[in-house]
Design a protein around this motif. Structure first.
Motif, PDB file in Angstrom:
ATOM      1  N   PRO A  34       0.682  -0.989  -0.194  1.00 61.63           N
ATOM      2  CA  PRO A  34      -0.220  -0.262  -0.384  1.00 61.63           C
ATOM      3  C   PRO A  34       0.574   1.127   0.038  1.00 61.63           C
ATOM      4  CG  PRO A  34      -0.117  -1.182   2.411  1.00 61.63           C
ATOM      5  CD  PRO A  34       0.728  -2.174   1.026  1.00 61.63           C
ATOM      6  N   VAL A  35       0.395   2.424  -0.794  1.00 59.19           N
ATOM      7  CA  VAL A  35       0.912   3.987  -0.796  1.00 59.19           C
ATOM      8  C   VAL A  35       0.229   4.303  -0.270  1.00 59.19           C
ATOM      9  CG1 VAL A  35       1.914   5.565  -2.597  1.00 59.19           C
ATOM     10  CG2 VAL A  35       1.887   3.278  -3.357  1.00 59.19           C
ATOM     11  N   LYS A  36       1.052   5.337   0.742  1.00 54.68           N
ATOM     12  CA  LYS A  36       0.653   5.976   2.138  1.00 54.68           C
ATOM     13  C   LYS A  36       1.148   6.671   2.310  1.00 54.68           C
ATOM     14  CE  LYS A  36       1.192   2.855   5.468  1.00 54.68           C
ATOM     15  NZ  LYS A  36       0.945   2.044   6.978  1.00 54.68           N
ATOM     16  N   LEU A  37       0.786   8.186   2.960  1.00 58.33           N
ATOM     17  CA  LEU A  37       1.755   9.162   3.142  1.00 58.33           C
ATOM     18  C   LEU A  37       0.855   9.715   3.931  1.00 58.33           C
ATOM     19  CD1 LEU A  37       0.960  11.423  -0.703  1.00 58.33           C
ATOM     20  CD2 LEU A  37       3.282  10.738   0.769  1.00 58.33           C
ATOM     21  N   THR A  38       1.740  10.402   4.792  1.00 53.61           N
ATOM     22  CA  THR A  38       1.019  11.407   6.207  1.00 53.61           C
ATOM     23  C   THR A  38       0.733  12.767   5.779  1.00 53.61           C
ATOM     24  OG1 THR A  38       3.441  12.248   6.612  1.00 53.61           O
ATOM     25  CG2 THR A  38       2.693  10.063   8.022  1.00 53.61           C
ATOM     26  N   LYS A  43       2.505  16.941   2.037  1.00 50.11           N
ATOM     27  CA  LYS A  43       2.077  18.604   1.423  1.00 50.11           C
ATOM     28  C   LYS A  43       3.892  19.093   1.211  1.00 50.11           C
ATOM     29  CE  LYS A  43       3.139  23.046   4.511  1.00 50.11           C
ATOM     30  NZ  LYS A  43       3.027  24.476   5.296  1.00 50.11           N
ATOM     31  N   HIS A  44       4.483  18.410   1.506  1.00 54.12           N
ATOM     32  CA  HIS A  44       6.107  18.465   0.734  1.00 54.12           C
ATOM     33  C   HIS A  44       5.568  17.956  -0.266  1.00 54.12           C
ATOM     34  CE1 HIS A  44      10.209  18.145   1.189  1.00 54.12           C
ATOM     35  NE2 HIS A  44      10.383  16.672   0.006  1.00 54.12           N
ATOM     36  N   PHE A  45       5.447  17.131  -0.889  1.00 52.06           N
ATOM     37  CA  PHE A  45       5.226  16.180  -2.154  1.00 52.06           C
ATOM     38  C   PHE A  45       3.687  16.603  -3.212  1.00 52.06           C
ATOM     39  CE2 PHE A  45       8.054  12.863  -0.089  1.00 52.06           C
ATOM     40  CZ  PHE A  45       8.641  13.008  -0.991  1.00 52.06           C
ATOM     41  N   GLU A  46       3.148  17.509  -2.869  1.00 54.51           N
ATOM     42  CA  GLU A  46       2.134  18.064  -3.195  1.00 54.51           C
ATOM     43  C   GLU A  46       2.254  19.039  -5.044  1.00 54.51           C
ATOM     44  OE1 GLU A  46      -1.084  21.424  -2.401  1.00 54.51           O
ATOM     45  OE2 GLU A  46       1.075  21.875  -1.092  1.00 54.51           O
ATOM     46  N   ASP A  80      11.257  12.111  -7.234  1.00 48.24           N
ATOM     47  CA  ASP A  80      11.996  12.432  -5.956  1.00 48.24           C
ATOM     48  C   ASP A  80      10.437  11.950  -5.096  1.00 48.24           C
ATOM     49  OD1 ASP A  80      14.583  14.106  -6.610  1.00 48.24           O
ATOM     50  OD2 ASP A  80      13.039  15.639  -6.042  1.00 48.24           O
ATOM     51  N   LEU A  81       9.423  11.549  -5.467  1.00 47.05           N
ATOM     52  CA  LEU A  81       8.328  11.417  -4.415  1.00 47.05           C
ATOM     53  C   LEU A  81       8.569   9.948  -5.354  1.00 47.05           C
ATOM     54  CD1 LEU A  81       5.718  10.751  -3.282  1.00 47.05           C
ATOM     55  CD2 LEU A  81       4.833  11.632  -5.623  1.00 47.05           C
ATOM     56  N   LEU A  82       8.669   8.875  -5.913  1.00 47.15           N
ATOM     57  CA  LEU A  82       9.301   8.065  -5.823  1.00 47.15           C
ATOM     58  C   LEU A  82       9.780   7.290  -5.911  1.00 47.15           C
ATOM     59  CD1 LEU A  82       7.862   7.173  -9.640  1.00 47.15           C
ATOM     60  CD2 LEU A  82       6.652   6.984  -8.103  1.00 47.15           C
ATOM     61  N   GLY A  83      11.367   7.406  -5.498  1.00 45.33           N
ATOM     62  CA  GLY A  83      12.547   7.060  -4.438  1.00 45.33           C
ATOM     63  C   GLY A  83      12.330   7.515  -3.397  1.00 45.33           C
ATOM     64  N   LYS A  96       8.733  10.594   8.354  1.00 47.67           N
ATOM     65  CA  LYS A  96       7.596  11.652   8.887  1.00 47.67           C
ATOM     66  C   LYS A  96       6.833  11.853   7.573  1.00 47.67           C
ATOM     67  CE  LYS A  96       9.734  15.453   7.761  1.00 47.67           C
ATOM     68  NZ  LYS A  96      10.612  16.556   7.073  1.00 47.67           N
ATOM     69  N   TRP A  97       7.195  11.105   6.517  1.00 44.27           N
ATOM     70  CA  TRP A  97       6.068  11.570   4.729  1.00 44.27           C
ATOM     71  C   TRP A  97       5.662   9.893   4.606  1.00 44.27           C
ATOM     72  CZ3 TRP A  97      11.039  12.782   2.220  1.00 44.27           C
ATOM     73  CH2 TRP A  97      12.017  13.986   2.099  1.00 44.27           C
ATOM     74  N   PHE A  98       6.174   9.184   4.894  1.00 43.19           N
ATOM     75  CA  PHE A  98       5.241   7.461   4.675  1.00 43.19           C
ATOM     76  C   PHE A  98       4.513   6.715   5.556  1.00 43.19           C
ATOM     77  CE2 PHE A  98       8.706   8.619   1.342  1.00 43.19           C
ATOM     78  CZ  PHE A  98       7.850   9.149  -0.236  1.00 43.19           C
TER      79      PHE A  98
END
Length: 106
Positions: A34-38, A43-46, A80-83, A96-98
């Protein structure tokens, strides 16, 4: 097909399979649900999440290819997001991000 990166990640979650994603002109990386985001990750990857990209989906090879209409900035944001999602970032940033209680499926 022209969709947002967020919509593609959501589709990967729904399908439930690992997919190799090629970012035009950069490289390929596996995206595993599953791909999750906090909220901090959103905000960081908007910009990367909301940027429309051309997606060429090939069911036989489980590969999604991003083409950004020759916009290298969009390619870099997507990479950057996928990496980072694949763990190519500092552990504190990944958490923090995931990860964490606030992380939600895309």
């Amino acid at each position: 097909m022209n969709i947002s990166l967020e919509a593609l990640l959501h589709a990967i979650n729904i399908l439930g399979n690992d997919y190799d994603v090629t970012v035009d002109g950069i490289d390929s990386i596996a995206v595993c649900p599953p791909v999750k985001l906090t909220p901090a990750g959103r905000k960081h990857f908007e910009q990367a999440l909301t940027a429309n990209v051309n997606v060429d989906y090939k069911d036989d090879s489980y590969c999604c290819t991003y083409v950004s209409d020759a916009d290298e900035k969009i390619d870099k944001m997507a990479w950057d997001l996928l990496g980072s999602l694949a763990g190519y970032c500092y552990e504190d940033d990944y958490d923090k991000w995931f990860e964490g209680k606030e992380a939600e499926l895309i």
